[in-house]
Design a protein around this motif. Sequence first.
Motif, PDB file in Angstrom:
ATOM      1  N   ILE A  82      17.296   1.994  -0.121  1.00  0.00           N
ATOM      2  CA  ILE A  82      18.107   2.800  -1.036  1.00  0.00           C
ATOM      3  C   ILE A  82      17.212   3.834  -1.733  1.00  0.00           C
ATOM      4  O   ILE A  82      17.580   5.002  -1.888  1.00  0.00           O
ATOM      5  N   GLY A  83      16.028   3.408  -2.115  1.00  0.00           N
ATOM      6  CA  GLY A  83      15.093   4.335  -2.759  1.00  0.00           C
ATOM      7  C   GLY A  83      14.772   5.511  -1.856  1.00  0.00           C
ATOM      8  O   GLY A  83      14.737   6.669  -2.290  1.00  0.00           O
ATOM      9  N   GLY A  84      14.562   5.215  -0.572  1.00  0.00           N
ATOM     10  CA  GLY A  84      14.267   6.286   0.382  1.00  0.00           C
ATOM     11  C   GLY A  84      15.430   7.248   0.509  1.00  0.00           C
ATOM     12  O   GLY A  84      15.264   8.468   0.529  1.00  0.00           O
ATOM     13  N   ILE A  89       0.840  -1.210   0.000  1.00  0.00           N
ATOM     14  CA  ILE A  89       0.000   0.000   0.000  1.00  0.00           C
ATOM     15  C   ILE A  89       0.868   1.250   0.000  1.00  0.00           C
ATOM     16  O   ILE A  89       0.672   2.189  -0.772  1.00  0.00           O
ATOM     17  N   LEU A  90       1.903   1.231   0.885  1.00  0.00           N
ATOM     18  CA  LEU A  90       2.751   2.413   0.996  1.00  0.00           C
ATOM     19  C   LEU A  90       3.553   2.674  -0.283  1.00  0.00           C
ATOM     20  O   LEU A  90       3.771   3.819  -0.667  1.00  0.00           O
ATOM     21  N   LEU A  91       3.988   1.603  -0.920  1.00  0.00           N
ATOM     22  CA  LEU A  91       4.737   1.784  -2.166  1.00  0.00           C
ATOM     23  C   LEU A  91       3.887   2.502  -3.203  1.00  0.00           C
ATOM     24  O   LEU A  91       4.341   3.440  -3.882  1.00  0.00           O
ATOM     25  N   VAL A  92       2.644   2.063  -3.324  1.00  0.00           N
ATOM     26  CA  VAL A  92       1.750   2.687  -4.296  1.00  0.00           C
ATOM     27  C   VAL A  92       1.499   4.148  -3.899  1.00  0.00           C
ATOM     28  O   VAL A  92       1.604   5.065  -4.717  1.00  0.00           O
ATOM     29  N   LEU A  97      14.859   1.311  -8.045  1.00  0.00           N
ATOM     30  CA  LEU A  97      15.132   0.634  -6.784  1.00  0.00           C
ATOM     31  C   LEU A  97      14.062   0.930  -5.740  1.00  0.00           C
ATOM     32  O   LEU A  97      13.661   0.046  -4.982  1.00  0.00           O
ATOM     33  N   GLY A  98      13.609   2.155  -5.724  1.00  0.00           N
ATOM     34  CA  GLY A  98      12.695   2.560  -4.661  1.00  0.00           C
ATOM     35  C   GLY A  98      11.268   2.122  -4.897  1.00  0.00           C
ATOM     36  O   GLY A  98      10.510   1.880  -3.946  1.00  0.00           O
TER      37      GLY A  98
END
Lengths: 710, 290, 241
Positions: B267-269, B190-193, B236-237
Motif C-alpha cells: 500500500i505504501g508503494g 535495508i530497503l525500507l531504510v 503504512l509504507g
Amino acid sequence: MGERKIIKTTCKSCHGGCGVLATVEDGVIVHIEGNPESPTSGTMCSKGLSSIQHVNHPDRLLYPQKRVGERGEGKWQRISWNEALDTIEQKMKESIAKHGATSIAVSQGTGRGYNEYTHRFARSIGTANIITPGYICHSPRLGLYGLVTGYGRLYCDYHGWGGEFPMTQISWAKQLEISSADGEMAVWFLNSLKHVKNLIVIDPRETALSSRATLWLQIRPGTDAALAMAMINVIINEGLIDKEFVEKWTYGFDKLRERVQEYTPERAAEITWLKAEDIVKAARLFAIDTPGCIQIGSSLERQANCGQTLRAIICLLGVTGNIERPGSMISWVPPDTGQREDFFTEIPITDEMRKGIVGSDKYKMGAARTAHSDSVIKQLLNGDSVVKVWFSVGGQQILHLANTKEVMQALKNLEFLIHADQFMGPMAEIADIVLPAAHWLEIDDIFDMHPRFMIEAHNRVVDPPGEAWQDSKIFNEIGKRIAPKYWFENVEKMLDYQLKKGNMTWKDFSKKVIHARMGKDQIYYKYKTDFWRKGGGFPTPSGKMELYSTVLENLGYDPLPYFQEPGESPVSTPELAKEYPLILSTGYRQPFYFLSQYRNIPWLRSFQKDPVMQIHPDTAKEYGIEDGDWAWIESPRGKIKQKARLFPGILKGMVMATANCFYPEMPAPLHGLLKSNPNVLTNNNHCDPMYGSPDLTCLLCKVYKAEDDK
Amino acid sequence: METHQWMINYTRQTEWIDRRGIFLWIAFYTGGLGGGLYLVSLYFNSLWGMLISWLIIAVIKGGTHLAYLGKPTRFWRIVTRPQTSWLARGFIFVMLFVIFGAIQLVLTYWQPGSAAEIVFKALGGIMAFAVALYTGIILKNMKGVPFWNSALLPILFVLCGILGGFGLSVAIALAGGDVNLSAAEMGSRILLVANALVIIIYLLQADHRETVGRQSVIEQLRGHSAPIFWIGIVALGIVIPLTIAFTSLYTEIASGLIIFGVACEIIGGLALRYNVLKVGAYKPLVAKPQ
Amino acid sequence: MRWGMVVDLSKCVRCYACLAACRIEHFLPMGINWPKLVAMDTGGDDPTVSTYSVRCNQCKDAPCVEVCPTGATQQREDGIVSIDQDKCVGCRYCVVACPYQNRTFLSKDKDQGFFPGIIQTDFEKAGKKLYKHQVGTTEKCNFCAERIDAGTAKGLKPGVDREATPACVNTCPARALTFGDLDDPNSEVSRLISEKKGFQLHPEYNTDPSVYFIDGKIGQSDEKKVDDEPQKELKAIGVGD
C-alpha cells in the motif's frame, strides 16, 4: 457534398454591424466568418460566431402560445398565429376604446435596428408610451448631443477620413473594446489606437487598455461630472482653450467659466478620489494634443446625475474645439437613404400622445418621445396606471429595470402582456401571449446602428425554426389590423419603402449589403458651411454651440452643468453607509454575453458559468471573502449572490457586480431571476431630473461570504 | 474554463492520475513491483517469485496499460518510435520481459541450471530492471513539472520496486515457497531504510526546485494529498513495516502480522506512486510577477 | 519556412473570438478548446491586465514529438507539429509532456454534443462529415494547417492572404494576432518580434516555440510637454454676443 453557397449578411449579436459571410450547405449553416469586404475587415467576436449554436438551439420558441394557467404558472397552449393576432388585436382595440391609445405600451430591448418598428407601431396606433432602456443607455447622449448637432448624434472619428485621427482619446466609463455592445465600433476604435498619442482611461476598474494607457483615472463611481468640470476649469484657467472656436462658435463661455471656478482640481480630487495632479494632467493632454475625442460609456447614463454629467463632458468638447473637426467628435451625415428614424418620425407625436406619456410631466428631456419606465412601474404598483396593455419585444424589462421585486409585482398588475422572444425567459413566463421571434441569421431587414453613416443588410441565411417570425413582420401584421394605413402588404414592401429615398429596392440593397457615406463623402466642419444653418452655425436657438443651454433653461433645468452626489454614497448618505459601507456598481459586463442574452448558448456559457463580482483583494480580506467564493451582495432593497473575483485593478471599497444575469436553465417562471441579478439591489426612486435615469452604477452595499452554490 | 483560475497558479497534472488515470498509476506501480520482485527472485532463485512477477507485469501492468489507452486496439503502434520515446522503449522492455521471462520460466522448470536458463535469467533480469526503471525516467524528463525533474526519481521507483519485491518474497517464504525468509526480511529492512532516506532527500531537493516544486511538496505534506502521504507513505509504507521488521530481529512475530506488514509495504508503494503523480504540477504558463 | 504567430498583449481585449472561430473552423467537440485564454491581473505599483491567447506553440524542439511512441505526432517541414489521428493510441504521454499544457485528450465526456441528451444540431451533424474528431485520441491547435495547405496550393501567402491564414488570426477584432514566416526576415511576424522585443513562453525549456508575445504602451505620449507648467494665459477672452 450538396449545394454550398456563401451568403453575405450583417451580424446583430450585439448592437451589431459586423459584416458576415455565412456558408450554407444543404440548408445548414456550416461556417460563419467575418466578411473581409465589410468595414469591419472580416473580424467577428465570440458572440456573433456562436450564433451557430443560437439558431440550432433546442429551446427556441417555435409557435405562438397562450397562457392557460395563472400568470407565471408556466402552463401554455400552442395557438395559431391567427389566434394570437386576433387576440392581440381584440385586447388592444378594447383597451383603446376604454382607456385611449396611450393605455398601450410598446417595449423593446436595447436598440438593435428594430427600434424603427417599435416606434412606428406605437405611433401608428396612437401611443408614445414606448418603454426602452434608452434612458439608461444612449438616449441622454442623443438628446444632449442633439442640443449641439440637431439630430443628436456625435461619434468619435476613428476613421481618419478627414486626414487626421484623434491624437488624444478619452475612454470615459467605457470599454468599447469589450463592453459587449457596439462590436463594429470596437474594431474601428482599436484600429485608431495605432494613431493615438495619448490615451486617457477613466474607469474605477483597470482594463487591458488602461494598463497601457498614458493616464488612467481610477474614479469614484458617480462623480464624473466633478472631474469634467475640473478639467474645464484647468483648461480655461491655463488658457488652453481653442480660442478661435470658443470665440466664434460657442455661446455662454463666460458663464461656464464662472461656473467651473468652484470646481478646482483640488476640490474635484476630493470628490472623485483622484489626485489633483492627474486631473490637471488629463486636462492638459486633452487640450494640448488635439484633435481629441471622448468615447462615453453608458455607465454615465446609469446615474441619477447623468444629464449634467454629459452636459459637462459636452462643454469639455466645446472649449477644446473638438466638434466636427477631423479626428474629433462628428455627427456623420447619413447615406442618401436618409435616417432610418424617418420611418417613424414621419408619424408625428400628437399633443394627445404626448400628454399620455408616462413621466412626461417630470422628465422633460427623457419622457418626450418615450415613456419613463420606472414611472410606469410605480403607476402599476399604485394601481393608477395609464398603461394597461404591454407589448414587449426584444428585451426583458423584468431583468433590466431597477428594483426587480417591484417590477415583478408591477407587471402582474397589467391587464394584458404580450412578449415576443426567441426563448422562454422570465419576461415571457409572466406574459399572456408569447410570440416566437427570429434570429438575425433568419431575417431580411435593414440594419443601422451607431455610426449612422451606413446601412447594412441582414440577409436571410436560413429559415426561422417552426413558425418564428422576424420582428418587422410581427409589427406589420399587428399594425395592419389596428392602423392599416401605416402598414404594408408584406415585409419586402416595407423594406422597399424605407429605402426609397436612396432609389433602391430591398432586392438591390440585399445584394449590395452595405450602403454608406464614407471617406471623402463625409462632411466635416458642418458649422462652417450652410449644412445646418445658412451662413454657418449650429442648429441651436443661438446658432452657436451652447455651452449655456437655452433649451434646458426654457425647460426649467440648469443651463450650466454641475456636479451632484449620487443618491446613495458615503458622502450623500453617511448614515446608510455605516450599514452598507461599500460602493456598488452593477455595470460589469463580459465580452461574450450581450446584456441578458446568451447564457443559454453553451459555447459562450463555457467562458464563465457563474456571474462574477469583482472586489479588491484588500476589501475582500476585510469581509472574509476569498477568490472563487460565492458572496452575498446586499443593499436596502435585497440581496443576491455572485461569485467573487479578487481583482487588484478595482477601486478599493467597491463592488462591481455582473449586470442583467439570470439562469436560463433554472426552473420557470423565474429562471433564477432573483438569485444573482443586481437589479434586485438597485433603486428606482432616485432619478435624473432630465432623463429619469436611476442610479445603477453608484449605490451602496455590503458583502459577506455565502454558502457554496452546488 | 474560468480563465483567470487557469495556468496562472499551481496547476496539477491530471491526465495521468485522475479518473481513468488510475489505470496508469497501477501500471506504473506494478511495473516497479513486478520488476523488483523478479530481481529479488533471481537473487533467491525463486521460481514462484519469478512466476508471480511475470504475471504481475504481463497481466496487471499490461492489462491496465491497455485499459488506459484511448484506442487500445492500436496498442501495437507504440513500438514504432523507440528512437526518442521512453514510452515506446518501456513498451518494448515489457514485451521483451514477457517473452524472455516466459522462456526463462519454462527453462527453469524443465532445464534448471542449463546455460540457456542462465542466459535468459540474465536477459529477463535486465528487462525487469528496465521495466522497473523506465517510468521514473519518463517522469524525470517532463519539462514542465519541476517536482519530477530529479535523477532520484527513477532510483526511487526502482528501490521502491525492489522493496516491494522483498516484501512479496517474505510472503512467498511464509507461504512455504522457495525463499529464505530471514534473508528476505533482512532485504526488506535495508530497503525500507534506504527508501525512507531517498524519499526525505527527494522532498528536500524538490522543495528547492522552483516555486511550483515547493508547492508540490507543501501540497503533499500539508495539502489535499497530505493524508495519503502521512498515512499511506509514511505510516503504512515505512513506519509500520519497519517496526515489524526490526521487532522481528529480536522476537518471534506471528506470520499474520508479517503478512500485514507486507501488505502495508505494498500500500505504501502504491501511495508513493499515487502522490508522485498527483502532486506533479506545471510551472504556471505565464509567470505572475510578485 | 517556419510558420509562426505573434500575439500582441497590448491589443488583446479578452473577447474570446479566437476560441469561437476555432470551434467553428474545426467543428470542435464541446469540451475542447484549441486556443485558450490565460488572463492575468497584477496589482502593485505598475499594475497590468493581460490576456495571453495561447495555443500549441509548434515548438521547433517539441517535447510532444519526442515522446510520441507511435509517430502520430510529427513535425512538418514548415514547422507545424501535426497529429495523425489515425495513428494516435491515446496514451496521453504528449498531453503530460507538453510543458505548455496545450494538448487535450478527447475523452468521451468531452464529446457529448452541444445539447447532450436533447438534440444533435444540424451543425454538429455536418461537422461529423466535414471534420472528423476521434474520441480516444489527443488534439491540439494545428495553426489551421488545412487552410495553409489549401491556400499555399493556390499560391496564397499565409498571414497575408486571408484564405491561407489561421481562422483565429482572421477573426481577431483587436488585430492582436499576426501570422507569418519566422524564417523570412521581412515578414510581419519577424519585424514585430525584432522591433517589439518578442518573447517566447518559458524559453528555459529549450523548446523554441513558434508563438511569440509582444507588449507595449498605447500611444506615444510626450509627457514632458504636459508636465511642464503650460504658459498661463489668463487674459479675458472676448466671446460673441
